[in-house]
Design an enzyme around this catalytic site. Sequence first.
Site, PDB file in Angstrom:
ATOM      1  N   TYR A  69       0.017  33.438 -57.163  1.00  0.00           N
ATOM      2  CA  TYR A  69      -0.356  32.541 -56.060  1.00  0.00           C
ATOM      3  C   TYR A  69      -0.958  33.318 -54.893  1.00  0.00           C
ATOM      4  O   TYR A  69      -1.635  32.749 -54.047  1.00  0.00           O
ATOM      5  CB  TYR A  69       0.849  31.738 -55.564  1.00  0.00           C
ATOM      6  CG  TYR A  69       1.380  30.712 -56.563  1.00  0.00           C
ATOM      7  CD1 TYR A  69       0.749  30.502 -57.782  1.00  0.00           C
ATOM      8  CD2 TYR A  69       2.509  29.965 -56.272  1.00  0.00           C
ATOM      9  CE1 TYR A  69       1.241  29.585 -58.697  1.00  0.00           C
ATOM     10  CE2 TYR A  69       3.008  29.030 -57.183  1.00  0.00           C
ATOM     11  CZ  TYR A  69       2.368  28.855 -58.387  1.00  0.00           C
ATOM     12  OH  TYR A  69       2.863  27.941 -59.284  1.00  0.00           O
ATOM     13  N   LYS A  91       8.080  37.234 -68.881  1.00  0.00           N
ATOM     14  CA  LYS A  91       7.280  37.064 -70.099  1.00  0.00           C
ATOM     15  C   LYS A  91       6.874  38.472 -70.529  1.00  0.00           C
ATOM     16  O   LYS A  91       5.692  38.823 -70.624  1.00  0.00           O
ATOM     17  CB  LYS A  91       6.066  36.166 -69.768  1.00  0.00           C
ATOM     18  CG  LYS A  91       5.243  35.726 -70.953  1.00  0.00           C
ATOM     19  CD  LYS A  91       5.935  34.714 -71.841  1.00  0.00           C
ATOM     20  CE  LYS A  91       5.070  34.385 -73.037  1.00  0.00           C
ATOM     21  NZ  LYS A  91       5.788  33.635 -74.087  1.00  0.00           N
ATOM     22  N   ASP A 133       9.571  30.964 -71.711  1.00  0.00           N
ATOM     23  CA  ASP A 133       9.458  29.799 -72.599  1.00  0.00           C
ATOM     24  C   ASP A 133      10.830  29.398 -73.137  1.00  0.00           C
ATOM     25  O   ASP A 133      11.174  28.215 -73.201  1.00  0.00           O
ATOM     26  CB  ASP A 133       8.441  30.038 -73.730  1.00  0.00           C
ATOM     27  CG  ASP A 133       8.435  31.469 -74.247  1.00  0.00           C
ATOM     28  OD1 ASP A 133       9.227  32.296 -73.731  1.00  0.00           O
ATOM     29  OD2 ASP A 133       7.646  31.771 -75.158  1.00  0.00           O
ATOM     30  N   ASP A 136       8.416  28.383 -59.672  1.00  0.00           N
ATOM     31  CA  ASP A 136       7.890  27.094 -59.220  1.00  0.00           C
ATOM     32  C   ASP A 136       8.142  26.038 -60.299  1.00  0.00           C
ATOM     33  O   ASP A 136       8.674  24.953 -60.050  1.00  0.00           O
ATOM     34  CB  ASP A 136       6.379  27.263 -58.955  1.00  0.00           C
ATOM     35  CG  ASP A 136       5.758  26.061 -58.283  1.00  0.00           C
ATOM     36  OD1 ASP A 136       6.488  25.124 -57.929  1.00  0.00           O
ATOM     37  OD2 ASP A 136       4.524  26.053 -58.116  1.00  0.00           O
ATOM     38  N   ASP A 192      11.503  23.100 -60.680  1.00  0.00           N
ATOM     39  CA  ASP A 192      11.246  21.658 -60.780  1.00  0.00           C
ATOM     40  C   ASP A 192      11.945  21.072 -62.008  1.00  0.00           C
ATOM     41  O   ASP A 192      12.512  19.982 -61.960  1.00  0.00           O
ATOM     42  CB  ASP A 192       9.739  21.375 -60.870  1.00  0.00           C
ATOM     43  CG  ASP A 192       9.127  21.157 -59.496  1.00  0.00           C
ATOM     44  OD1 ASP A 192       9.800  21.450 -58.486  1.00  0.00           O
ATOM     45  OD2 ASP A 192       7.969  20.693 -59.416  1.00  0.00           O
TER      46      ASP A 192
END
Length: 356
Positions: free
Chosen positions: A142, A191, A223, A247, A251
């Site tokens: 980001y 990851k 994942d 992020d 959620d």
Amino acid sequence: MEKKIAVIRGDGIGPEIVAEAIKVLDAVAAKYGHTFTYDEVDMGGVAIDKWGEPLPQAMLDKCLAADSVLLGAVGGPKWDGLPGAQRPEKGLLALRAGMGLYSNLRPAKLWPQLAEASPLKPSIVAQGIDFIVVRELIGGVYFGEHKTETINGQQVATDVMPYSEAEIERIGRIAFETARKRRKKVTSVDKANVLDTSRLWRAVMHRLAAEYPDVEYSDMLVDNTAMQIVKNPAQFDVVVTENMFGDILSDEASMITGSIGMIPSSSLGEGTRGLYEPIHGSAPDIAGQDKANPIGTILSAAMMLKYSFDMDEEAAAIEAAVHKVLDAGKRTGDSMAEGCSLVSCSEMGSAIAAAL
Ligand code: NAD
């Protein structure tokens, strides 16, 4: 105590939910003999309309001059067509960077009164959901370079995802220290089978884990984590991860607890000044209708009292008041269930303030 709070009402339901949090803060001030003063800050769409940019420097300065910052939400369809740098969300990114807020803590906790609202099977919910996602907030993709260029007649877009050892270490320490105050378990999410940033992340986390032998540590690929959060959420205590993974996972974590409207968050850097906001957005679909759930914002104000002002008792009193109102069956539309009574955003805020 006297505290100055910078207040960003923002867009959509922002002004409605912040008004309720202030109602509750004022009730706390009256009960415990504190003085809270509020300095209004324009950010997001409202600042674009008024000042031509999402976070003018003068507004950031107000936040830096306050003891802490309370935020509703920013953004909405009116500003969706603007170029990247002028969008409301840029104000939020600039605020986090400007205040040096590198850690974001989002509790994913199931309120027993709302257990039925969880989309998970009762057998999974019965095991309990009570974990915290510790998300790195001002690094990674980001904040890396973004560009779109034309190569061989085709548009090619690139987003760069940088992380330094120091950035990883400081967020890692927050996770381990947080775990020490909880059930002493850290799951670090990456990851590492694909990304260099993740391999560095993992190496730094392992180094830190050796410094915290009392904390149980494990790695998990992002994942797999996405699957485990819905399959066996009870296994998690503190989940630490980089900006974009955090992020998305936070959620997902909020969804399994029932209502997105219930979840607070805190963002901190060095020192005690923080940014406190509910995790949801500006909910344009219900804005201006007095329907929003203000509890996420009210609990964010409680986190501010606890983490920035050292007012543990006052924060606990707000949480107890929320419990009392939920026990009495009062619900806003998002968490309405059979046998409960539907209340508006302002009625919910008043009920919590009165329960204090
Ligand atoms: P959203 O969180 O605003 O809404 C998603 C759904 O949840 C909607 O149906 C909404 O009505 C509901 N909802 C959210 N908060 C609620 C509450 N307190 N009470 C009851 N229902 C609630 O997400 P979105 O629709 O993807 O985004 C809307 C706008 O918000 C966009 O402009 C987005 O960029 C912005 N946004 C801002 C922030 C922020 O300010 N931190 C975060 C996320 C999204």
